[in-house]
Scaffold this motif. Structure first.
Motif, mmCIF file in Angstrom:
data_model
loop_
_atom_site.group_PDB
_atom_site.id
_atom_site.type_symbol
_atom_site.label_atom_id
_atom_site.label_comp_id
_atom_site.label_asym_id
_atom_site.label_seq_id
_atom_site.Cartn_x
_atom_site.Cartn_y
_atom_site.Cartn_z
ATOM 1 N N GLN A 32 0.904 -1.306 -0.038
ATOM 2 C CA GLN A 32 -0.104 0.014 0.035
ATOM 3 C C GLN A 32 0.686 1.366 0.131
ATOM 4 O OE1 GLN A 32 -3.586 0.981 0.548
ATOM 5 N NE2 GLN A 32 -3.942 -0.937 -0.558
ATOM 6 N N VAL A 33 1.874 1.143 0.802
ATOM 7 C CA VAL A 33 2.747 2.188 0.978
ATOM 8 C C VAL A 33 3.762 2.599 -0.133
ATOM 9 C CG1 VAL A 33 4.636 3.501 2.396
ATOM 10 C CG2 VAL A 33 2.510 2.451 3.327
ATOM 11 N N LEU A 34 4.303 1.475 -0.898
ATOM 12 C CA LEU A 34 5.531 1.619 -1.826
ATOM 13 C C LEU A 34 4.978 1.618 -3.128
ATOM 14 C CD1 LEU A 34 8.209 -0.563 -0.043
ATOM 15 C CD2 LEU A 34 7.854 1.871 0.297
ATOM 16 N N ALA A 35 3.992 0.904 -3.418
ATOM 17 C CA ALA A 35 3.488 0.826 -4.770
ATOM 18 C C ALA A 35 2.281 1.777 -4.985
ATOM 19 C CB ALA A 35 2.951 -0.591 -5.084
ATOM 20 N N ARG A 36 2.714 3.039 -5.303
ATOM 21 C CA ARG A 36 1.704 4.296 -5.518
ATOM 22 C C ARG A 36 1.103 4.102 -6.586
ATOM 23 N NH1 ARG A 36 4.421 9.748 -3.070
ATOM 24 N NH2 ARG A 36 2.505 10.125 -2.919
ATOM 25 N N GLY A 37 1.497 3.504 -7.764
ATOM 26 C CA GLY A 37 0.677 3.387 -8.887
ATOM 27 C C GLY A 37 0.035 2.128 -8.950
ATOM 28 N N LEU A 38 -0.174 1.434 -8.000
ATOM 29 C CA LEU A 38 -0.764 0.205 -7.953
ATOM 30 C C LEU A 38 -2.431 0.355 -8.610
ATOM 31 C CD1 LEU A 38 -0.263 -2.619 -6.954
ATOM 32 C CD2 LEU A 38 -1.663 -2.113 -4.953
ATOM 33 N N VAL A 41 -7.744 -2.523 -8.450
ATOM 34 C CA VAL A 41 -8.268 -3.582 -8.026
ATOM 35 C C VAL A 41 -7.266 -4.132 -6.916
ATOM 36 C CG1 VAL A 41 -7.213 -4.984 -9.873
ATOM 37 C CG2 VAL A 41 -9.006 -6.126 -8.591
ATOM 38 N N TRP A 42 -5.957 -4.126 -7.190
ATOM 39 C CA TRP A 42 -4.947 -4.774 -6.435
ATOM 40 C C TRP A 42 -4.673 -3.650 -4.909
ATOM 41 C CZ3 TRP A 42 -3.168 -9.236 -7.177
ATOM 42 C CH2 TRP A 42 -3.280 -9.888 -8.192
ATOM 43 N N HIS A 43 -5.161 -2.326 -5.183
ATOM 44 C CA HIS A 43 -5.121 -1.578 -3.993
ATOM 45 C C HIS A 43 -6.255 -2.111 -3.058
ATOM 46 C CE1 HIS A 43 -6.535 1.916 -1.735
ATOM 47 N NE2 HIS A 43 -5.222 2.441 -1.865
ATOM 48 N N ASP A 44 -7.487 -2.095 -3.603
ATOM 49 C CA ASP A 44 -8.738 -2.600 -2.831
ATOM 50 C C ASP A 44 -8.390 -4.036 -2.355
ATOM 51 O OD1 ASP A 44 -9.914 -0.623 -3.762
ATOM 52 O OD2 ASP A 44 -11.093 -1.401 -5.252
ATOM 53 N N LEU A 45 -7.467 -4.865 -3.010
ATOM 54 C CA LEU A 45 -7.326 -6.470 -2.691
ATOM 55 C C LEU A 45 -6.389 -6.309 -1.351
ATOM 56 C CD1 LEU A 45 -7.563 -9.353 -2.762
ATOM 57 C CD2 LEU A 45 -5.328 -9.192 -4.272
ATOM 58 N N THR A 46 -5.263 -5.491 -1.296
ATOM 59 C CA THR A 46 -4.399 -5.316 -0.213
ATOM 60 C C THR A 46 -5.086 -4.650 1.003
ATOM 61 O OG1 THR A 46 -3.390 -3.398 -1.267
ATOM 62 C CG2 THR A 46 -2.498 -5.315 -1.690
ATOM 63 N N LEU A 47 -5.773 -3.741 0.414
ATOM 64 C CA LEU A 47 -6.567 -3.132 1.667
ATOM 65 C C LEU A 47 -7.453 -4.073 2.315
ATOM 66 C CD1 LEU A 47 -7.312 -0.550 3.270
ATOM 67 C CD2 LEU A 47 -9.294 0.080 1.573
ATOM 68 N N ALA A 48 -8.147 -4.936 1.675
ATOM 69 C CA ALA A 48 -9.200 -6.068 2.005
ATOM 70 C C ALA A 48 -8.124 -6.984 3.177
ATOM 71 C CB ALA A 48 -9.753 -6.822 1.147
ATOM 72 N N VAL A 49 -6.948 -7.269 2.660
ATOM 73 C CA VAL A 49 -6.182 -7.999 3.476
ATOM 74 C C VAL A 49 -5.784 -7.597 4.880
ATOM 75 C CG1 VAL A 49 -3.891 -9.403 3.585
ATOM 76 C CG2 VAL A 49 -5.416 -9.581 1.491
#
Length: 219
Positions: A32-38, A41-49
């Protein structure tokens, strides 16, 4: 079965999976912090995790509270302050490494490491995990702040290393209120971990030299 034995069984069974969950939490937070251009869908997935593992930590806290036999009152919070802080600030879960070792050790007859080795291993592991978590948190707060000197994750890692080792060069410092709050906590943690390692190493040296002094003189 009394409350203590039920709690002990739960801790023995759950500590390793929870430590794995804490690594998943830390990894997802790092993405979430390092991959700013994520992508979204991947942003939402990591947030859900992150939210799912956090909910798991809360559920574990509630179960421990229930199995402890304590009534639901503030006394449990006072007697389990570290567990309470870790639930509120899950990035601090590396401080529970000692609980992980204790849970694993219950399955064995004797420790694999000496007391001094256990202290140094715990402090070293805690410093690495806590330092990584702190570097991520400070970088997230500082990277876009006006007048910030921490602009890259490398800057944050350098600052974290100098802070945890109590060197404090002063070339890179947080400028935001949250960043400075995190810095204060890391200073305290660095002093505690460094003191534990120094004390264990000094005690080991004293023990070795004491044994040497007690040896009979060579004939």
């Amino acid at each position: 079965m009394d409350a203590d034995s039920r709690l002990s069984r739960w801790e023995t069974r759950s500590e390793v999976p929870l430590f794995a969950a804490s690594l998943v939490f830390l990894g997802s937070y790092a993405v979430q912090v390092l991959a700013r251009g994520l992508p979204g869908v991947w942003h939402d997935l990591t947030l859900a995790v992150i939210l799912a593992t956090w909910a798991l930590f809360v559920a574990d806290y509630a179960i421990r509270w229930r199995l402890s036999g304590d009534p639901p009152r503030p006394s449990y919070v006072r007697h389990h302050l570290l567990d309470t802080v870790v639930v509120l600030l899950p990035l601090l879960r590396p401080l529970r490494v000692v609980r992980l070792y204790d849970a694993i050790q219950r399955r064995r007859d004797e420790p694999r490491l000496s007391l001094y080795g256990r202290v140094i291993a715990y402090a070293g592991t805690s410093a690495v995990l806590l330092g990584f978590a702190g570097a991520l948190a400070v970088y997230q707060q500082e990277r876009d702040a006006p007048g910030a000197t921490i602009r890259t994750f490398g800057d944050s890692v350098w600052w974290t290393a100098s802070t945890l080792t109590t060197v404090g060069y002063g070339d890179i410092t947080p400028v935001t209120a949250v960043g400075r709050t995190i810095a204060t906590g890391m200073m305290i943690g660095g002093l505690a971990l460094l003191g534990a390692v120094t004390g264990a190493f000094s005690s080991w040296l004293i023990q070795v030299f004491t044994r040497d002094d007690e040896r009979p003189p060579a004939r």
